[in-house]
Design a protein around this motif. Structure first.
Motif, PDB file in Angstrom:
ATOM      1  N   UNK B 174      -3.089  13.930  17.273  1.00 57.21           N
ATOM      2  CA  UNK B 174      -2.212  15.211  16.906  1.00 57.21           C
ATOM      3  C   UNK B 174      -1.082  14.834  15.888  1.00 57.21           C
ATOM      4  N   UNK B 175      -0.707  15.738  14.954  1.00 60.80           N
ATOM      5  CA  UNK B 175       0.231  15.284  13.950  1.00 60.80           C
ATOM      6  C   UNK B 175       1.287  15.233  14.431  1.00 60.80           C
ATOM      7  N   UNK B 176       2.301  14.146  14.113  1.00 56.45           N
ATOM      8  CA  UNK B 176       3.454  14.141  14.962  1.00 56.45           C
ATOM      9  C   UNK B 176       4.549  14.599  14.065  1.00 56.45           C
ATOM     10  N   UNK B 177       5.765  15.002  14.666  1.00 58.56           N
ATOM     11  CA  UNK B 177       6.603  15.543  13.793  1.00 58.56           C
ATOM     12  C   UNK B 177       6.991  14.576  12.474  1.00 58.56           C
ATOM     13  N   UNK B 178       7.258  15.388  11.343  1.00 54.86           N
ATOM     14  CA  UNK B 178       7.707  14.814  10.218  1.00 54.86           C
ATOM     15  C   UNK B 178       6.524  13.874   9.605  1.00 54.86           C
ATOM     16  N   UNK B 179       5.338  14.384   9.685  1.00 48.97           N
ATOM     17  CA  UNK B 179       4.209  13.439   9.221  1.00 48.97           C
ATOM     18  C   UNK B 179       3.683  14.320   7.888  1.00 48.97           C
ATOM     19  N   UNK B 180       3.009  13.695   7.137  1.00 47.94           N
ATOM     20  CA  UNK B 180       2.270  14.517   6.100  1.00 47.94           C
ATOM     21  C   UNK B 180       1.224  13.692   5.569  1.00 47.94           C
ATOM     22  N   UNK B 207      14.280  10.450   9.215  1.00 49.06           N
ATOM     23  CA  UNK B 207      15.508  10.573   8.438  1.00 49.06           C
ATOM     24  C   UNK B 207      15.409  10.098   7.266  1.00 49.06           C
ATOM     25  N   UNK B 208      14.324  10.147   6.345  1.00 47.06           N
ATOM     26  CA  UNK B 208      14.290   9.626   4.907  1.00 47.06           C
ATOM     27  C   UNK B 208      13.724   8.128   5.100  1.00 47.06           C
ATOM     28  N   UNK B 209      13.393   7.665   6.060  1.00 50.11           N
ATOM     29  CA  UNK B 209      12.818   6.481   6.046  1.00 50.11           C
ATOM     30  C   UNK B 209      11.315   6.611   6.447  1.00 50.11           C
ATOM     31  N   UNK B 210      10.575   5.652   5.807  1.00 52.44           N
ATOM     32  CA  UNK B 210       8.944   5.730   6.246  1.00 52.44           C
ATOM     33  C   UNK B 210       8.948   4.855   7.405  1.00 52.44           C
ATOM     34  N   UNK B 211       8.392   5.492   8.415  1.00 48.58           N
ATOM     35  CA  UNK B 211       8.192   4.994   9.881  1.00 48.58           C
ATOM     36  C   UNK B 211       6.810   4.331   9.950  1.00 48.58           C
ATOM     37  N   UNK B 212       5.939   5.015   9.244  1.00 49.75           N
ATOM     38  CA  UNK B 212       4.581   4.365   9.290  1.00 49.75           C
ATOM     39  C   UNK B 212       3.829   4.962   8.135  1.00 49.75           C
ATOM     40  N   UNK B 213       2.852   4.412   7.636  1.00 45.37           N
ATOM     41  CA  UNK B 213       1.914   4.997   6.381  1.00 45.37           C
ATOM     42  C   UNK B 213       0.530   4.423   6.479  1.00 45.37           C
ATOM     43  N   UNK B 214      -0.460   5.183   5.973  1.00 39.41           N
ATOM     44  CA  UNK B 214      -1.719   4.467   5.924  1.00 39.41           C
ATOM     45  C   UNK B 214      -2.566   4.883   4.586  1.00 39.41           C
ATOM     46  N   UNK B 215      -3.107   4.076   3.874  1.00 41.07           N
ATOM     47  CA  UNK B 215      -3.624   4.444   2.630  1.00 41.07           C
ATOM     48  C   UNK B 215      -5.100   3.833   2.480  1.00 41.07           C
ATOM     49  N   UNK B 216      -6.047   4.698   2.063  1.00 41.09           N
ATOM     50  CA  UNK B 216      -7.580   4.549   2.191  1.00 41.09           C
ATOM     51  C   UNK B 216      -8.054   5.044   0.715  1.00 41.09           C
ATOM     52  N   UNK B 217      -8.981   4.041   0.176  1.00 48.73           N
ATOM     53  CA  UNK B 217      -9.355   4.483  -1.298  1.00 48.73           C
ATOM     54  C   UNK B 217     -11.009   4.792  -1.256  1.00 48.73           C
ATOM     55  N   UNK B 218     -11.495   5.717  -2.014  1.00 48.85           N
ATOM     56  CA  UNK B 218     -12.707   5.823  -2.272  1.00 48.85           C
ATOM     57  C   UNK B 218     -13.369   5.422  -3.692  1.00 48.85           C
ATOM     58  N   UNK B 219     -14.670   4.931  -3.656  1.00 49.63           N
ATOM     59  CA  UNK B 219     -15.507   4.664  -4.972  1.00 49.63           C
ATOM     60  C   UNK B 219     -14.883   3.551  -5.584  1.00 49.63           C
TER      61      UNK B 219
END
Ligand SMILES: Cc1cc2nc3c(=O)[nH]c(=O)nc-3n(C[C@H](O)[C@H](O)[C@H](O)COP(=O)(O)OP(=O)(O)OC[C@H]3O[C@@H](n4cnc5c(N)ncnc54)[C@H](O)[C@@H]3O)c2cc1C
Ligand code: FES
Ligand code: FES
Lengths: 161, 290
Positions: B174-180, B207-219
């Protein structure tokens, strides 16, 4: 030699049955077995949209559908768009706006437009262009097609009002 | 096309038994927008049995629950994803990709499950699903197992699926609060093309700080690429363009593209930087609105 498969479906409101090989595309069967040649073949790989039909309410390219998958399904092809000898407002609008030259792309555009206007009777130009991005035309440059769709939408809205 | 047989099983068990019996010569059919092209193209001449997955109930499932997340059957076409308001609202990052695979006609048939199992380096939905921590639910002769989407593709057109196994569904937490999240690709025209490069990202803010992030690339590699270090570098950083540039630089460094008719190595690496940066900035905006 393995046998053919018996398929029953509804095409343009009529119960239809046919025999096909499992490897045959729905496009091939519509044209060569059933004789509905209004649906055109351009690329045979899903890119050009010339073959567009409505299958269970969604537009698809039957060159990428197996005919056996049509069992129990409902389809509308270009032959099912006009009402007898009276053209559908979309067809009339394509004529009046000169939205065709060679015409091979036209059945696909008209069927795709029918599905668009059924779902979204008053689309923006942007919505029309994106909806029709899977339909290619080598002749018109698209602008006249877009205008024809816009005019058809207006005519159909007025007819309802 | 060479001769094929067609079967339309109504249960996962029937399908996996057929796959186990026929091995490499059997393939699951979802939307057919890759499979039928490949069967016609002569690259799958060994395949002579098509197993339609679309009559299997589990493969048609779309269940969203704010606590449990989203379960998306492997045979659900793209349009059913973006026409589902609850799903569209909860997972805009998934809608980015479901609405850009092919055009309207292709989206009437194409599935995210097929996109994943096809395992093309350019598969647009795969980085988007990796960014969303998607998990592939697999069934096979010896039972069920789950594999994170980032581990599913092993080489071009190769996956972790073993003889007799099939993809049943995809699950997203499930999408957690403050996620995009956001998926962006570059193609030379507006629609209907294969990605020169693509970036799928997600962020969680606090609160304006990044708690976690994920990055993935195609091609830009033999398989869709999960760039773990790019997301990790953002943890604890302020959600600003300056921070984002660090991650997008790492994405560029991680890319291992080839030069082909769609673009050179240099060009694709540059695109990875730009797309990752832009995708992260939009994901941050979405997280603020969420
Ligand atoms: C005109 C056109 C435009 C396209 N544009 C794009 C694009 O913009 N971006 C993009 O990424 N792709 C694009 N594609 C490729 C294709 O549409 C996508 O990869 C699509 O998501 C494939 O899904 P499908 O359901 O049609 O898969 P199918 O063709 O049915 O299957 C693909 C492969 O996966 C296997 N498979 C499917 N389901 C399962 C399962 N449940 N278990 C095990 N194996 C399975 C099949 O056996 C086959 O090998 C395009 C294709 C066409 C024809
Ligand atoms: S013939 Fe079907 S899309 Fe071109
Ligand atoms: S009128 Fe000739 S392709 Fe459209």
């Amino acid at each position: 030699m393995p046998g053919k498969t018996y398929v029953q479906a509804t095409i343009n409101g009529e119960h239809t049955d046919f025999l096909c090989e499992p490897r045959q595309s729905l496009l091939e069967v519509l044209r060569d077995v059933i004789g509905l040649t209004g649906t055109k073949e351009g690329c045979n790989d899903g890119n050009c949209g010339a073959c567009t039909i409505i299958l269970d309410g969604r537009i698809v390219t039957p060159c990428l559908v197996l005919a056996v998958e049509a069992e129990g399904k409902e389809m509308t092809t270009i032959e099912g768009i006009a009402n007898g000898s009276t053209l559908h407002p979309i067809q009339q609008s394509f004529l009046e706006n000169a939205a065709l030259q060679c015409g091979i792309c036209t059945p696909g555009f008209i069927v795709a437009t029918k599905a668009l206007l059924d779902e979204n009777p008053n689309p923006t130009e942007y919505e029309i262009r994106f909806w029709l991005a899977n339909n290619l035309c080598r002749c018109t440059g698209y602008d006249k097609i877009i205008r024809a769709v816009q005019d058809a939408a207006t005519t159909m809205q007025e007819a309802k009002a | 096309m060479h001769w094929i047989d067609y079967v339309n099983p109504h249960s996962v068990r029937e399908a996996t038994e057929l796959l186990a019996e026929h091995g490499e010569s059997a393939r699951i059919l979802a939307g057919g927008t890759d499979l039928l092209v490949l069967l016609r193209g002569g690259t799958m001449d060994n395949v002579n049995l098509v197993v339609d997955g679309k009559s299997i109930p589990e493969l048609n499932e779309v269940t969203y629950d704010p606590q449990a997340g989203l379960t998306l059957g492997a045979a659900v076409p793209c349009y059913k994803i973006y026409n589902n308001q609850a799903v569209a609202h909860a997972y805009p990052g998934l809608i980015d990709t479901a609405s850009l695979i092919g055009g309207t006609q292709i989206q009437g048939r194409a599935t995210l499950g097929g996109n994943l199992c096809n395992a093309a380096p350019s598969g647009d939905s795969i980085p988007a699903m990796i960014a969303l921590s998607g998990v592939a639910n697999i069934a096979g002769p010896s039972g069920n197992r789950s594999v994170p989407v980032e581990d599913f593709c092993t080489a071009p057109r190769q996956t972790v699926l073993k003889r007799g196994e099939m993809l049943v569904s995809l699950h997203f937490p499930p999408p957690v609060p403050n996620s995009g999240a956001r998926y962006l690709r570059f193609i030379p025209r507006n629609e209907m093309d294969i990605a020169v490069a693509g970036a799928g990202v997600s962020v969680v803010l606090d609160n304006g700080t990044i708690k976690s992030a994920r990055v993935s690339l195609a091609s830009v590699a033999p398989t869709p690429l999960f760039v773990k270090e790019a997301g990790e570098a953002l943890v604890g950083m302020p959600a600003t363009e300056e921070s984002v540039r660090i991650a997008s630089g790492l994405a560029r460094d991680a890319a291992r593209p080839i030069t082909d008719m769609r673009g050179t190595i240099e060009y694709r690496k540059h695109l990875c930087e730009v797309l990752t940066r832009r995708a992260l900035l939009t994901a941050i905006e979405r997280a603020k609105e969420a």
